[in-house]
Design an enzyme around this catalytic site. Structure first.
Site, PDB file in Angstrom:
ATOM      1  N   GLY A  19       5.198 112.208  -1.192  1.00  0.00           N
ATOM      2  CA  GLY A  19       4.745 113.150  -0.180  1.00  0.00           C
ATOM      3  C   GLY A  19       3.237 113.267  -0.133  1.00  0.00           C
ATOM      4  CB  SER A  20       1.223 115.766   1.608  1.00  0.00           C
ATOM      5  OG  SER A  20       1.490 117.000   0.967  1.00  0.00           O
ATOM      6  CB  SER A  21      -3.062 115.214  -1.168  1.00  0.00           C
ATOM      7  OG  SER A  21      -3.369 115.956   0.002  1.00  0.00           O
ATOM      8  N   GLY A  22      -0.595 117.662  -1.226  1.00  0.00           N
ATOM      9  CA  GLY A  22      -0.277 119.042  -1.587  1.00  0.00           C
ATOM     10  C   GLY A  22       0.643 119.152  -2.787  1.00  0.00           C
TER      11      GLY A  22
END
Length: 148
Positions: free
Chosen positions: A74-77
């Site tokens: 997924g994302s860098s979050g």
């Protein structure tokens, strides 16, 4: 030997060696995921529960467990969501992952839990949920004791 007989076979304790991501020592129960874990939208940081609908551990809480998983997706979050678990007291107590990405490594760092990667054998294949682990990330060792 049937698959059921193999599953019931007594396993002996063993040791895995890996590379330190975050030093420290912790002992606890393993929670093994054969799938990568999504941080943003894949976990509920308030409860420490995996909420990704199609994930094999959907509805399972990782709080207080040593999370053994292939890596982050997924994302860098991702790291931000795992940092939130630390702030809310719902984080895993340790992490062991097979694929080192910036998301997984930063997630371990901001969660501030002992973490290992690059083990000499695949931890997802070798460790089972419920095994007792002594994760000595400082020395790069995982002592695995299967339940009786």
């Amino acid at each position: 030997m049937t698959e059921e007989a193999a599953a019931q076979q007594v396993r002996a304790p063993f040791v895995l060696r890996g590379r330190t991501v975050v030093p420290g020592v912790v002992e606890g129960e393993a929670l093994v995921s054969h799938e990568t874990i999504s941080g943003w939208g894949g976990i509920d940081p308030a409860t420490g529960t995996i909420i990704e609908r199609r994930h094999e551990l959907h509805g399972v809480c990782f709080t207080g467990k040593i999370l053994v998983f292939p890596g982050a997706k997924g994302s860098s979050g991702w790291s931000g969501f795992f940092q939130t678990t630390r702030l809310l007291g719902t984080a895993p107590i340790g992490m062991i992952f097979t694929v080192t990405t910036t998301k997984a490594a930063l997630g371990a760092v901001v969660t501030r839990v002992p973490a290992l990667t690059d083990l000499d054998q695949d931890p997802v294949a070798m460790i089972r949920t419920g095994d007792h682990l002594r994760l000595d990330a400082t020395a790069g060792l995982v002592h695995v004791t299967p339940p009786p």
